[in-house]
Design a protein around this motif. Structure first.
Motif, PDB file in Angstrom:
ATOM      1  N   THR A  65       0.975  -1.197  -0.417  1.00 39.40           N
ATOM      2  CA  THR A  65       0.192  -0.539  -0.238  1.00 39.40           C
ATOM      3  C   THR A  65       0.913   1.189   0.003  1.00 39.40           C
ATOM      4  O   THR A  65       0.633   2.569  -0.993  1.00 39.40           O
ATOM      5  CB  THR A  65      -1.030   0.096   1.282  1.00 39.40           C
ATOM      6  OG1 THR A  65      -1.391  -1.167   1.206  1.00 39.40           O
ATOM      7  CG2 THR A  65      -1.783   1.815   1.100  1.00 39.40           C
ATOM      8  N   TRP A  66       1.988   0.961   0.594  1.00 41.72           N
ATOM      9  CA  TRP A  66       2.808   2.671   0.930  1.00 41.72           C
ATOM     10  C   TRP A  66       3.624   2.546  -0.616  1.00 41.72           C
ATOM     11  O   TRP A  66       3.632   3.830  -0.703  1.00 41.72           O
ATOM     12  CB  TRP A  66       4.019   1.760   2.189  1.00 41.72           C
ATOM     13  CG  TRP A  66       5.274   3.279   1.646  1.00 41.72           C
ATOM     14  CD1 TRP A  66       4.452   4.475   2.650  1.00 41.72           C
ATOM     15  CD2 TRP A  66       5.717   3.666   1.449  1.00 41.72           C
ATOM     16  NE1 TRP A  66       6.068   5.150   2.353  1.00 41.72           N
ATOM     17  CE2 TRP A  66       6.953   4.530   1.829  1.00 41.72           C
ATOM     18  CE3 TRP A  66       7.454   2.352   0.995  1.00 41.72           C
ATOM     19  CZ2 TRP A  66       8.081   4.831   1.916  1.00 41.72           C
ATOM     20  CZ3 TRP A  66       7.852   3.075   0.635  1.00 41.72           C
ATOM     21  CH2 TRP A  66       8.742   4.429   1.003  1.00 41.72           C
ATOM     22  N   VAL A  67       4.113   1.446  -1.090  1.00 38.97           N
ATOM     23  CA  VAL A  67       4.561   1.104  -2.491  1.00 38.97           C
ATOM     24  C   VAL A  67       3.520   2.117  -3.237  1.00 38.97           C
ATOM     25  O   VAL A  67       4.072   3.199  -4.518  1.00 38.97           O
ATOM     26  CB  VAL A  67       5.212   0.155  -2.958  1.00 38.97           C
ATOM     27  CG1 VAL A  67       5.522   0.092  -4.250  1.00 38.97           C
ATOM     28  CG2 VAL A  67       6.022  -0.581  -2.434  1.00 38.97           C
ATOM     29  N   TYR A  68       2.340   1.491  -3.686  1.00 42.85           N
ATOM     30  CA  TYR A  68       1.116   2.180  -4.009  1.00 42.85           C
ATOM     31  C   TYR A  68       1.058   3.812  -3.972  1.00 42.85           C
ATOM     32  O   TYR A  68       1.052   4.801  -5.272  1.00 42.85           O
ATOM     33  CB  TYR A  68       0.210   1.752  -4.137  1.00 42.85           C
ATOM     34  CG  TYR A  68      -0.079   0.501  -5.289  1.00 42.85           C
ATOM     35  CD1 TYR A  68      -0.003   0.173  -6.923  1.00 42.85           C
ATOM     36  CD2 TYR A  68      -0.035  -1.137  -4.786  1.00 42.85           C
ATOM     37  CE1 TYR A  68       0.022  -0.661  -7.692  1.00 42.85           C
ATOM     38  CE2 TYR A  68      -0.655  -2.015  -5.490  1.00 42.85           C
ATOM     39  CZ  TYR A  68      -0.643  -2.176  -6.706  1.00 42.85           C
ATOM     40  OH  TYR A  68      -0.840  -2.974  -7.915  1.00 42.85           O
ATOM     41  N   VAL A 109      -7.993   6.546 -10.527  1.00 42.41           N
ATOM     42  CA  VAL A 109      -9.388   5.870  -9.336  1.00 42.41           C
ATOM     43  C   VAL A 109      -9.588   4.865 -10.101  1.00 42.41           C
ATOM     44  O   VAL A 109     -10.311   3.648  -9.747  1.00 42.41           O
ATOM     45  CB  VAL A 109      -9.714   7.196  -9.000  1.00 42.41           C
ATOM     46  CG1 VAL A 109     -10.898   6.259  -8.695  1.00 42.41           C
ATOM     47  CG2 VAL A 109      -9.440   7.797  -7.988  1.00 42.41           C
ATOM     48  N   TYR A 110      -9.451   5.006 -11.786  1.00 36.70           N
ATOM     49  CA  TYR A 110     -10.376   3.883 -13.097  1.00 36.70           C
ATOM     50  C   TYR A 110      -9.283   2.657 -12.404  1.00 36.70           C
ATOM     51  O   TYR A 110      -9.618   1.343 -12.713  1.00 36.70           O
ATOM     52  CB  TYR A 110     -10.235   4.335 -13.515  1.00 36.70           C
ATOM     53  CG  TYR A 110     -11.222   3.140 -14.503  1.00 36.70           C
ATOM     54  CD1 TYR A 110     -12.661   3.236 -13.782  1.00 36.70           C
ATOM     55  CD2 TYR A 110     -10.701   2.648 -14.871  1.00 36.70           C
ATOM     56  CE1 TYR A 110     -13.418   2.771 -15.387  1.00 36.70           C
ATOM     57  CE2 TYR A 110     -11.719   1.715 -16.474  1.00 36.70           C
ATOM     58  CZ  TYR A 110     -12.018   1.876 -16.189  1.00 36.70           C
ATOM     59  OH  TYR A 110     -12.902   0.863 -17.065  1.00 36.70           O
ATOM     60  N   GLU A 132      -9.382   1.157   0.553  1.00 31.04           N
ATOM     61  CA  GLU A 132      -8.193   0.985   0.095  1.00 31.04           C
ATOM     62  C   GLU A 132      -7.577   2.111  -0.880  1.00 31.04           C
ATOM     63  O   GLU A 132      -6.689   2.311  -0.823  1.00 31.04           O
ATOM     64  CB  GLU A 132      -8.504  -0.343  -0.633  1.00 31.04           C
ATOM     65  CG  GLU A 132      -8.519  -1.719   0.584  1.00 31.04           C
ATOM     66  CD  GLU A 132      -8.563  -2.773  -0.128  1.00 31.04           C
ATOM     67  OE1 GLU A 132      -9.158  -3.767   0.225  1.00 31.04           O
ATOM     68  OE2 GLU A 132      -9.138  -2.597  -0.972  1.00 31.04           O
ATOM     69  N   GLY A 133      -8.303   2.705  -2.088  1.00 26.27           N
ATOM     70  CA  GLY A 133      -8.101   2.690  -2.726  1.00 26.27           C
ATOM     71  C   GLY A 133      -7.574   4.232  -2.093  1.00 26.27           C
ATOM     72  O   GLY A 133      -6.854   5.399  -2.105  1.00 26.27           O
ATOM     73  N   GLU A 163      -4.644   8.519  -0.610  1.00 28.79           N
ATOM     74  CA  GLU A 163      -5.007   9.808   0.415  1.00 28.79           C
ATOM     75  C   GLU A 163      -5.819  11.277   0.258  1.00 28.79           C
ATOM     76  O   GLU A 163      -5.889  12.196   0.033  1.00 28.79           O
ATOM     77  CB  GLU A 163      -3.251  10.664   1.042  1.00 28.79           C
ATOM     78  CG  GLU A 163      -2.822   9.771   0.732  1.00 28.79           C
ATOM     79  CD  GLU A 163      -1.194  10.311   1.145  1.00 28.79           C
ATOM     80  OE1 GLU A 163      -0.273  10.443   2.348  1.00 28.79           O
ATOM     81  OE2 GLU A 163      -0.091  10.777  -0.262  1.00 28.79           O
ATOM     82  N   ILE A 164      -6.877  10.653  -0.345  1.00 32.20           N
ATOM     83  CA  ILE A 164      -7.861  11.346  -0.194  1.00 32.20           C
ATOM     84  C   ILE A 164      -9.468   9.788   0.805  1.00 32.20           C
ATOM     85  O   ILE A 164      -9.325   9.537   1.039  1.00 32.20           O
ATOM     86  CB  ILE A 164      -8.954  11.178  -1.956  1.00 32.20           C
ATOM     87  CG1 ILE A 164      -8.734   9.989  -2.497  1.00 32.20           C
ATOM     88  CG2 ILE A 164      -7.388  11.667  -2.118  1.00 32.20           C
ATOM     89  CD1 ILE A 164      -9.039   9.764  -4.120  1.00 32.20           C
TER      90      ILE A 164
END
Length: 268
Positions: free
Chosen positions: A71-74, A146-147, A159-160, A165-166
Motif C-alpha cells: 500500500t505504501w509502495v502504491y 482511481v479507475y 483501500e484506494g 490519501e483522499i
C-alpha cells in the motif's frame, strides 16, 4: 511468522544491500504495470518505474508500518504518476471525442500487411490492448488513477482512498465519473464491450501500422500464449468494459531496470 516483505523491509532499513535488492525485485513488476496502465507506452513506463524505485529506496526510512508495505509502495508510485506526464503519453493523450474519431479512421476489410494466421492473431491482440489502454489517456490523471486502482486492480474505496490519501467519498465520486465515461465510450464504439457494435480490431491493423501506433516487429502487449480478446468473450460475471481491462495480463518489467537502479544507487 513475519511475512517475507516485512523481513526484507526491516533488513533493508538496517543497511542490508542484498535485502534491498530482493525488495526491489518484489515490487518492480507491480510498479511497472501501474506505470504502463497510466502512461501506455513502455518507454515512458520504464522511465517512471526507475524514478519510483529510486523514491522507494530513498524514502524507505519513512515507512512506519502503519499500512501494508505494498500500500505504501502504491502511494509512492501514485504520488509520482499523478503529476508525471510521460513524453509519448502526453503526445498521444486526447479528448474522448477525438479518440472516437481515431477509432473510426482507417478501417479496412482486408489486411495487406500479412496473411500469416499466427501473425494476424498477435496483431489483432496488440490492437485490442493498445486501443483499450490508450482510451485511459482520455481521462485526466486523477480520474485515471482511481479507475485503474478500482476497476483494474480491484481495490475498494477504502483501500484506494488510503493509497491516494483522499476520502472514500471523493474516491467514489471520481470513480463514478471515470467509470461512466469509459463505459459509455466502449458501449458506443467497442464490439467486444457491446456485441451490437462491429469489432474493429482486425480492421485497424494496417492503419495503425502505417501511423506507427503499433510496431509489428516490436509488439508491446501481445503474447504468444495468451489472447485477452478470446478471454473477454468468455467472461460473463463482469460487465464487458471492466472485463476488457482485467483480462489483459500483467507484463514483467524490463530486465534492465533493476540493474540500472542498483548501478545508479551504487549498491554493488
Amino acid at each position: 511468522m513475519k511475512d517475507k516483505l516485512k523481513i526484507l523491509v526491516e533488513n533493508a532499513k538496517q543497511g542490508d544491500k542484498k535485502s534491498l535488492e530482493l525488495l526491489l525485485i518484489e515490487i518492480k513488476d507491480l510498479i511497472y504495470n501501474l506505470s504502463l496502465k497510466m502512461l501506455l507506452f513502455p518507454e515512458d513506463a520504464k522511465d517512471a518505474t526507475q524514478e519510483i524505485l529510486i523514491k522507494v529506496v530513498t524514502h524507505l526510512s519513512t515507512f512506519k508500518y502503519e499500512s501494508k508495505f505494498k500500500t505504501w509502495v502504491y502511494r509512492v508510485a501514485t504520488n509520482f504518476l499523478k503529476t508525471h506526464k510521460g513524453k509519448k503519453a502526453m503526445e498521444f493523450a486526447m479528448p474522448f471525442s477525438d479518440y472516437a474519431d481515431l477509432i473510426d479512421l482507417g478501417q479496412s476489410e482486408t489486411i495487406r500487411y500479412t496473411n500469416n494466421e499466427g501473425e494476424l492473431t498477435l496483431l489483432e491482440e496488440e490492437v485490442k490492448v493498445s486501443c483499450t489502454q490508450g482510451l485511459l489517456l482520455c481521462l485526466n490523471e486523477a480520474d485515471r488513477m482511481v479507475y485503474i486502482l478500482s476497476e483494474i486492480l480491484d481495490y475498494n474505496s477504502i483501500e484506494g482512498s488510503e493509497i491516494l490519501e483522499i476520502t472514500p467519498e471523493n474516491f467514489r465520486k471520481k470513480l463514478s465519473r471515470a467509470r461512466t465515461k469509459i463505459r459509455n465510450f466502449l458501449t458506443n464504439k467497442c464490439g467486444l464491450a457491446n456485441p451490437e457494435n462491429p469489432c474493429r480490431c482486425n480492421k485497424k491493423i494496417d492503419f495503425l501500422i502505417a501511423e506507427k501506433i503499433i510496431d509489428p516487429k516490436n509488439l508491446r502487449f501481445a503474447q504468444l500464449t495468451y489472447r485477452s480478446i478470446d478471454m473477454v468473450k468468455k467472461i460473463k460475471h463482469l460487465e464487458k468494459s471492466v472485463a476488457l481491462y482485467r483480462s489483459t495480463p500483467d507484463l514483467p518489467a524490463p530486465t534492465t531496470i533493476l540493474n540500472e537502479i542498483v548501478s545508479t544507487l551504487n549498491y554493488r
